[in-house]
Design an enzyme around this catalytic site. Sequence first.
Site, PDB file in Angstrom:
ATOM      1  N   GLU A 202       0.844  -1.209   0.000  1.00  0.00           N
ATOM      2  CA  GLU A 202       0.000   0.000   0.000  1.00  0.00           C
ATOM      3  C   GLU A 202       0.875   1.253   0.000  1.00  0.00           C
ATOM      4  O   GLU A 202       0.737   2.143   0.847  1.00  0.00           O
ATOM      5  CB  GLU A 202      -0.985  -0.008   1.173  1.00  0.00           C
ATOM      6  N   GLU A 336      -4.790  -8.786  -0.233  1.00  0.00           N
ATOM      7  CA  GLU A 336      -5.538  -8.490   0.999  1.00  0.00           C
ATOM      8  C   GLU A 336      -7.003  -8.403   0.618  1.00  0.00           C
ATOM      9  O   GLU A 336      -7.383  -7.557  -0.201  1.00  0.00           O
ATOM     10  CB  GLU A 336      -5.078  -7.179   1.651  1.00  0.00           C
TER      11      GLU A 336
HETATM   12  O1  AHR Z   1      -4.854  -6.059   7.145  1.00  0.00           O
HETATM   13  C1  AHR Z   1      -4.749  -4.883   7.879  1.00  0.00           C
HETATM   14  C2  AHR Z   1      -4.132  -3.741   7.099  1.00  0.00           C
HETATM   15  O2  AHR Z   1      -4.976  -3.371   6.061  1.00  0.00           O
HETATM   16  C3  AHR Z   1      -2.826  -4.011   6.409  1.00  0.00           C
HETATM   17  O3  AHR Z   1      -1.733  -3.898   7.252  1.00  0.00           O
HETATM   18  C4  AHR Z   1      -2.780  -2.966   5.362  1.00  0.00           C
HETATM   19  O4  AHR Z   1      -2.009  -3.323   4.248  1.00  0.00           O
HETATM   20  C5  AHR Z   1      -4.232  -2.726   5.036  1.00  0.00           C
HETATM   21  O5  AHR Z   1      -4.550  -1.403   5.013  1.00  0.00           O
END
Ligand code: AHR
Length: 531
Positions: A202, A336
Amino acid sequence: MFRSSSALNRFASVVILGSIILSFNLQAAAQEKVQLSVDTSKPGSKIDRNIFGQFAEHLGYGVYEGIWVGPDSKIPNTRGIRNDVVAALKALKVPNVRWPGGCFADEYHWRKGIGTRAVTLNPNWGGVVEPNTFGTHEFMDFIDQIGSEAYLSVNVGSGTPQEAAEWLEYLTTPQPTTLQKERAANGHPGPYKIPMLGIGNESWDCGGNMTPDYYLRQLTIYSRFVRNYNPAQLEKDQMQKIAVGPGGGEARWTEWTDTIMKAWEKRQWSWDMQGLSMHKYTVINWGNKFASVGFGEKEYGQILKETLKMEDLVAKHSAIMDKYDPQKKIALIVDEWGSWYAPSPGSNPGFLVQQNSIRDAVLAALNLNIFARHADRVRGANIAQMINVLQAMIMTDKEKMVLTPTYHVFKMYVPFQDGTFIPVSFNAGTYTNGDITLPRVDAIAAKDTSGKLWLELTNVDPNNAVEIEANISGINATSATGETLTAPKVDSVNTFDAPNAVKPKPISVKVQGNKLTIKLEPKSVTVVSIS
Ligand code: AHR
């Protein structure tokens, strides 16, 4: 208020007539058959097992307690890694584990987690102390114990290319360098295998708030210098380098995908990548998130509607990738995904603890099916997260452990790992609640690596069963067996006191003349094998 008996009688007749019509409609909906055609003669892409990947960040009780209890713990463990969790995860055949983050990865300095450990902080997640007792060797031991593979995220935000390059040399070189000798002194003379490497996380947000162009410069540098030296990965099984990709469908994200993919198309010999990551959580209202338990049918429908946006998001970014990479060399890795609800009452809000209900099981199936239908481009995904955090597989409380409904879905889907996608056509019908309308049924099929046919069926409707009639062509179907996962309420969960409230049970399937008949219970996920 007084009513005459005749008025009351008229009122009662209207109510009775109304209920008859309503129950007739409900029964009609319940009895309406869904016809499905499964055509095994038109196989599609391989469903990469990596779409069943997991994510274990140093966050709350995800790693510490969830995986690592230390060798001196009373909780049964092997070299500090809890045995109950390892046994449960082994059954999922987890293809890869993404580690150490997440946002944590861009503040992680690997040297603090080898040899003598440095005690640091975890500012992203609760500001707690990070003991670094679970470091590189412990992670590699963990994935070895569960039979998985490493997906490491290197620190682009606050690290350097040199730090990342040295980490990979430490992990992978067989040559007698100082770093190899240090690795050997720490217990592992031979090189480790690192199949996947994320270059940042991110980077448009917690990873450093970079613009697409700024990140692109980092990507080309890291891609050039962070090398894998493991001889077993030099020709075949080469490490995939995964660039940070989008986090949504808005213009800033399409610009991000466009920038990276355009540069990749015009790349010179000195850098490359094999994957582009994408993050997409199912969340409604970041400022006031939905509860993970204690909700009703309305919130059940709202969350499932939100989760189905994954389809458009994958399609949108795949279309941009197609422009620069029509041969689909670059994988889209949804590293994610999952539900993100309000923290469980009484928990540390920085620890992202939430319950996991049958709604999450249905949500997981819908997303896995989207990935499978896009198997030509989506060749990896990591649910967030593995243990005790967000949409977890497993929850622990000190020595106790419970498997979530999402765990059961991942277990039921194991046969789909590396299976060949088989097209299924059907009219899904609709389920409506208030202003929410959703497809009532979802389904995918695949032939597993041994050639056996598997069918997954999801009934989204929380109130009505659905009868499925599936016509199978291309094989001689004579028998079928399967399992279904459902629960009494939309927010049914497993708890430490009632760990088996939501668990799969066998389901009966009628097979006659290549036609399967099966009744799906409301809000259920079903997987059948057909022979
Ligand atoms: O999964 C929790 C967080 O969500 C992670 O660390 C991040 O990459 C995302 O914003």
